[in-house]
Each structure stands twice: as structure tokens, then as C-alpha cells.
Design a protein around this motif. Structure first.
Motif, PDB file in Angstrom:
ATOM      1  N   ALA A 138       0.833  -1.212   0.000  1.00 33.99           N
ATOM      2  CA  ALA A 138       0.000   0.000   0.000  1.00 33.99           C
ATOM      3  C   ALA A 138       0.864   1.256   0.000  1.00 33.99           C
ATOM      4  O   ALA A 138       0.563   2.230  -0.700  1.00 33.99           O
ATOM      5  N   LYS A 139       1.952   1.243   0.750  1.00 33.48           N
ATOM      6  CA  LYS A 139       2.862   2.397   0.788  1.00 33.48           C
ATOM      7  C   LYS A 139       3.443   2.670  -0.603  1.00 33.48           C
ATOM      8  O   LYS A 139       3.479   3.817  -1.050  1.00 33.48           O
ATOM      9  N   ASN A 140       3.903   1.615  -1.277  1.00 32.44           N
ATOM     10  CA  ASN A 140       4.463   1.777  -2.626  1.00 32.44           C
ATOM     11  C   ASN A 140       3.406   2.258  -3.612  1.00 32.44           C
ATOM     12  O   ASN A 140       3.706   3.017  -4.532  1.00 32.44           O
ATOM     13  N   TYR A 141       2.167   1.815  -3.395  1.00 31.64           N
ATOM     14  CA  TYR A 141       1.074   2.177  -4.287  1.00 31.64           C
ATOM     15  C   TYR A 141       0.692   3.652  -4.119  1.00 31.64           C
ATOM     16  O   TYR A 141       0.560   4.392  -5.099  1.00 31.64           O
ATOM     17  N   PHE A 142       0.518   4.061  -2.884  1.00 33.98           N
ATOM     18  CA  PHE A 142       0.075   5.435  -2.628  1.00 33.98           C
ATOM     19  C   PHE A 142       1.203   6.461  -2.674  1.00 33.98           C
ATOM     20  O   PHE A 142       0.954   7.640  -2.905  1.00 33.98           O
ATOM     21  N   ARG A 143       2.426   6.029  -2.473  1.00 30.79           N
ATOM     22  CA  ARG A 143       3.562   6.946  -2.464  1.00 30.79           C
ATOM     23  C   ARG A 143       4.659   6.441  -3.403  1.00 30.79           C
ATOM     24  O   ARG A 143       5.717   6.008  -2.953  1.00 30.79           O
ATOM     25  N   ILE A 198       4.985   4.410 -11.380  1.00 28.36           N
ATOM     26  CA  ILE A 198       5.913   5.440 -10.905  1.00 28.36           C
ATOM     27  C   ILE A 198       6.170   6.456 -12.014  1.00 28.36           C
ATOM     28  O   ILE A 198       6.100   7.679 -11.794  1.00 28.36           O
ATOM     29  N   LEU A 199       6.451   5.968 -13.208  1.00 29.90           N
ATOM     30  CA  LEU A 199       6.749   6.852 -14.342  1.00 29.90           C
ATOM     31  C   LEU A 199       5.538   7.704 -14.708  1.00 29.90           C
ATOM     32  O   LEU A 199       5.671   8.896 -14.998  1.00 29.90           O
ATOM     33  N   ALA A 200       4.349   7.115 -14.677  1.00 26.74           N
ATOM     34  CA  ALA A 200       3.133   7.865 -14.998  1.00 26.74           C
ATOM     35  C   ALA A 200       2.833   8.903 -13.916  1.00 26.74           C
ATOM     36  O   ALA A 200       2.418  10.027 -14.217  1.00 26.74           O
ATOM     37  N   TYR A 201       3.049   8.547 -12.658  1.00 24.13           N
ATOM     38  CA  TYR A 201       2.786   9.451 -11.534  1.00 24.13           C
ATOM     39  C   TYR A 201       3.626  10.727 -11.675  1.00 24.13           C
ATOM     40  O   TYR A 201       3.106  11.848 -11.605  1.00 24.13           O
ATOM     41  N   TYR A 202       4.919  10.546 -11.895  1.00 23.43           N
ATOM     42  CA  TYR A 202       5.804  11.707 -11.997  1.00 23.43           C
ATOM     43  C   TYR A 202       5.693  12.387 -13.358  1.00 23.43           C
ATOM     44  O   TYR A 202       5.918  13.597 -13.478  1.00 23.43           O
TER      45      TYR A 202
END
Length: 548
Positions: free
Chosen positions: A25-30, A224-228
Motif C-alpha cells: 500500500a505504501k508503494n502504491y500510494f507513495r 511510478i513513471l506515470a505518476y511523476y
């Protein structure tokens, strides 16, 4: 999931997506950039970096080569942008959709030969270009291939072949876009040249456009790439992308916006003119040039919409006239259809006839060519591969493909394709379904619930926008919208919680009376809209079941 302290409906939703403990969950949300995989884990990455460094040291001419779709053009723009920031002798090449076709072409290699180019970096294509690479080798032109499509039995004899889907590649994540593979090469080269990693993050706005347009899973490294990339696109997009966004609200910008606003415009140039126009727009830093390019691209997109609309109407008419409405497949052909809109038309036909679909037109002399699209959970590529005896060229993946065949093979191909799909498809696959994440009460929709839901973005394949169901609602203030009153805007009222929310029902205008006078269960997504500095919740109705 108790230690994460999520509202129960969202805990259920995440568990269904394989997120079941605190660390996941941590990796998913952050998502964190330091969670990106080491690019050197990709097979041949060391060879690719070494060859690029050699080319720079020897002052060689480098050609960046990519396909004419969104993934290809963003890949080319990104790689060209990066390489020209550190080295001057770089040019780019996009093949013509009509005279050269998909992927690496002999004409492209001849262009390189004529211009004293000794190294080509190919993006989003090349994994099956055995004969083209051999041709280039004969001319002493080296290739670095950055692809993400499935490899054949033989790998091209290039200096380096970067493709996480290679059977002999141990890279941990297999679902990068073509632009994503190119980005890993940039990452590795930047590290070798001691360029700060922060600098290459400036290219992530290119990358998120490719991730969205190419419909790759938004999980793991892609998330991660899409988020940033979205963060960059919202806060400081390059001028060309900002221009294509137009009036789209930066606050509400998401993957879906990219798919429906930026991607069709970039695609329009390759479909109707030449995709190099899109690359010029993406890499330009001249505001006046960008304004001109954007205007041209918007005009082309308008033409594309009209063209694909006309072809769709003609295709439906052909299906009806041929008495093929009850078949297991759609395979239509007209030599006059515009090649550039066939994939879009195939998707439109699936909306009418929910089944694997091929749309074909005249290709080169004596051949026909076209695009294929599939339905949920049906492997279209496997069936096309089983019909390869009729095809001169084909490629793609489970849900989309392109193919070419001699004209005389059309009927036998069509019949075998129908026969194979009929034998493989399951009855449940023949009807469109909506996956509902969980049942929701309006009392569950709290500020904390909405805050966490927002943090689940970016949404896309394998992390779709959550779909909820709420039962026994009443419709209030039902208003018809659209030129033909084909859409609805209404209030959803829940007597139990005494709460109501605004909703839209696209294509549900014919149900206005039912919504006014009958109770119903509704399936919907929750969206946040932004307008003139204000934000508000809006439910988008996906399906409804009225009570007797």
C-alpha cells in the motif's frame, strides 16, 4: 490491510488489485523514483550505452528512428531532445504510414546511408526486423533497437536489442511502453556520462503520454513513471504538449484526459499527413511555430473525426447488407477506406457489435492491409498468428494488431478467422461486462474516502478507476442534454443516508422518464471536475437497473 486504516470499500478495492499489506500500500500510494529498476538489468543495455558513447566520441552521425503512432513519436521526440542536449550530430526519421508502413523500412535505412549516418536508434519497433537489420549491416550502419513488442524466434542481428519481452531478458518489469524502453536507455546513458538523474526526469511528460496512449498496464514501474510524468505535465509541461492540452484543466489532468485530448491529435498527423509534424511540435521551443503546428494538427484531427465517422457508417452498412450481424467476428473491407482511421473504426464497430474486429483497405499492389481490435480477455493475436498462412505481414499483441495479405487471400482468411474465434471464444466473452469493485453506501462517501480515492490515481489498465454500485436510489432534477437530448444530468438521492450527488448518464437520454419515476440500482465512477477555479464531485453512470 487493517494497519493501513483505509475505508472498508477502498480496502476491498485494493485487495482485489493485489495490494494486501502495508508495504504494498505504501508503494502504491507513495510511488518513489528510487524504486525504478536499474536500467543495466535489461539485456544488451551495456552494449547500447557503449555504442552510443563510441558514436559521440567519434563524432558519428546518429539517427533517431521511430514509428508514426503516439508511442513512436513521443519516443523519437524524447530521445532526440535528450541526445541533442549533449551532442549536435543527431537527426530523426519517421516512416511514412502509406509508402513505408509500420516499423523499420528499407527507405529509412537508405536515407541513413545517403546522409552518412552510421548509428540508428530505433524506438517502438524493430524486434522482428531481421531482414532490415541485415540490410543495414551490409551498409555498415549499426542499430540499437528499443522495442516492447513480442520477439519472434530469431532476434535481429543489431548491436543491441533492448526489449524486456525478450525470452532471455531478466529485466523485472515486462510492460514498459516503447518510449519507456527508450527512457531506460536515456537513464543508463546519463549515468555513464555522469548527467544528474534529476535532469532526465524532465522527459517524463513525453513518457506519460506514451504510457497513456499505448494502453500499457499502469502498475509497478509504469505507475511510478506515470505518476511523476503527470506531475511534470501538470506543473511544467514542454510548450508543445501544453499547446495540445489546450483548455484542459491542469488540476484534473489524468491518463484519461491524455487518451482523449493529446493522443488523438498526435495520431492525426500520422493518419492523414506525416507524423514528423507531431515530432516537430513536441521538440519545438518556438512559440509561434508551436501555435502554427497546433492549429494544423487540430485541423487534421477534425478531418480524422469526420473520416472515421463516415467509414464507420459504411462498415456497419456493409455488415448489414452482407447479413453478418450474428457472426462471431467482424471482418470488413473496402479499397476506398482511409488507411489511417482503420484502428479507430475497428474500436467503434466493437461498440456496436461486441466481437473481435478487423477493418481492411487497399494496401500496396495486389495486397490489402488493416487493423484488428479485440474484446476483453480474448487473445486476438493468437488467432491471427494461427491464420498466418494467408498473411504476408502481421504484428501486434493480445488486443490490437496490424496485418497485410494478398487480396486473393481475403475470403479464406475471413472464414478461417471466423471459424477459429467461434471455436475459442466463451459465451461469457460475447457480452460486454462491467467489473464492479464493491458496493457502496452514500454514507461511506466522506472527505477521507474521497481523499484516498484521489490518491489511487493514476488510473489505467490493471488499475482502472474504481467502479461502485449503490442500490435503491431515486432520481431528482433529471435534465436532458445534447443536441438530440441523448444525455442526462440528474441528482442521485439516497433516502437512507439523506445524501444526494450530481451525476451524468451519457447516451441515457431515452431513460429520462424511468429515472424520474422509478427506483434503481446504479453502477458509477466518482470523478472530480474543475471549472473556473471551482471543483465539484460528479458521478458518471456506467449502468442502471430499474426496480419493477
Amino acid at each position: 490491510m487493517n494497519e493501513v486504516r483505509l475505508p472498508k470499500p477502498l480496502a476491498i478495492t485494493l485487495a482485489q488489485r493485489g495490494i494486501t499489506n502495508f508495504d504494498e500500500a505504501k508503494n502504491y500510494f507513495r510511488p518513489q523514483l528510487d524504486q525504478l529498476y536499474d536500467p543495466m538489468l535489461m539485456k544488451d543495455m551495456d552494449k547500447a550505452v557503449e555504442r552510443l558513447v563510441q558514436a559521440i566520441e567519434n563524432q558519428e552521425n546518429i539517427l533517431v528512428y521511430g514509428d508514426y503512432d503516439v508511442d513512436g513519436t513521443t519516443s523519437v521526440a524524447m530521445m532526440y531532445d535528450f541526445l541533442t542536449s549533449i551532442y549536435p550530430n543527431v537527426s530523426y526519421y519517421i516512416p511514412d504510414r502509406y509508402s513505408e508502413g509500420y516499423g523499420i523500412s528499407f527507405q529509412g535505412i537508405d536515407f541513413a546511408d545517403d546522409n552518412d549516418i552510421s548509428l540508428i536508434v530505433a524506438l517502438d519497433c524493430g524486434i522482428k526486423a531481421i531482414d532490415k537489420i541485415a540490410y543495414a549491416n551490409d551498409k555498415n550502419i549499426d542499430f540499437i533497437i528499443c522495442d516492447h513488442h513480442l520477439a519472434g524466434e530469431t532476434i535481429p542481428d543489431a548491436v543491441a536489442v533492448l526489449d524486456p519481452k525478450r525470452a532471455d531478458c531478466d529485466y523485472p518489469f515486462k510492460e514498459l511502453s516503447g518510449c519507456g524502453v527508450g527512457f531506460k536507455l536515456i537513464q543508463a546513458l546519463a549515468k555513464k556520462l555522469e548527467i544528474p538523474q534529476e535532469e532526465i526526469l524532465n522527459y517524463l511528460d513525453y513518457l506519460v503520454v506514451s504510457i497513456a496512449a499505448d494502453i500499457v498496464p499502469i502498475v509497478d514501474e509504469n505507475r511510478i513513471l506515470a505518476y511523476y510524468g503527470l506531475k511534470k505535465l501538470k506543473e511544467n509541461p514542454r510548450l508543445g504538449l501544453a499547446s495540445l492540452l489546450g483548455e484542459t484543466s491542469r488540476e484534473s489532468l489524468n491518463v484519461s484526459n491524455i487518451v482523449f485530448t493529446i493522443a488523438p491529435k498526435i495520431n492525426a498527423t500520422g493518419r492523414l499527413e506525416h507524423a514528423s509534424q507531431s515530432v516537430e511540435l513536441l521538440i519545438s521551443k518556438d512559440a509561434e511555430k508551436i501555435k502554427t503546428f497546433t492549429s494544423q494538427i487540430n485541423d487534421l484531427n477534425a478531418q480524422r473525426k469526420e473520416t472515421d465517422g463516415n467509414v464507420t457508417v459504411e462498415a456497419i452498412q456493409q455488415i448489414k447488407e452482407d447479413g453478418e450481424e450474428d457472426r462471431f467476428t467482424t471482418v470488413v473491407y473496402n479499397p476506398d477506406w482511409h488507411k489511417g482511421v482503420l484502428g479507430i473504426v475497428a474500436s467503434r464497430l466493437i461498440e456496436t457489435y461486441y466481437r473481435p474486429t478487423l477493418v481492411l483497405t487497399q494496401g500496396n499492389e495486389g495486397e490489402i492491409t488493416g487493423s484488428a481490435r479485440s474484446i476483453k480477455d480474448f487473445d486476438l493475436y493468437e488467432v491471427i498468428d494461427a491464420c498466418s498462412e494467408f498473411l504476408s505481414k502481421y504484428g501486434g499483441h493480445r488486443f490490437a494488431a496490424g496485418l497485410t495479405m494478398p487480396e486473393e487471400n481475403f475470403i479464406p482468411f475471413k472464414e478461417k478467422f471466423e471459424e477459429l474465434v467461434k471455436s475459442k471464444i466463451r459465451p461469457i466473452q460475447r457480452k460486454p461486462t462491467i467489473d464492479i469493485d464493491t458496493e457502496l453506501s452514500f454514507s461511506d462517501i466522506t472527505p477521507n474516502f474521497l481523499s484516498i480515492l484521489k490518491q489511487m490515481d493514476p488510473f489505467g489498465p490493471e488499475n482502472m478507476t474504481p467502479v461502485f454500485m449503490t442500490k435503491n436510489l431515486i432520481g431528482g432534477e433529471v435534465k436532458e442534454m445534447g443536441k438530440k437530448s441523448e444525455h442526462l444530468r440528474l441528482q442521485l438521492w439516497d433516502e437512507k443516508s439523506k445524501k444526494q450527488y450530481s451525476a451524468v448518464g451519457f447516451g441515457m437520454g431515452h431513460l429520462a422518464t424511468d429515472f424520474r419515476y422509478r427506483r434503481f440500482d446504479v453502477v458509477y465512477t466518482i470523478d472530480e471536475n474543475h471549472w473556473k477555479g471551482n471543483s465539484y464531485l460528479q458521478f458518471t453512470i456506467r449502468d442502471v437497473r430499474f426496480k419493477d
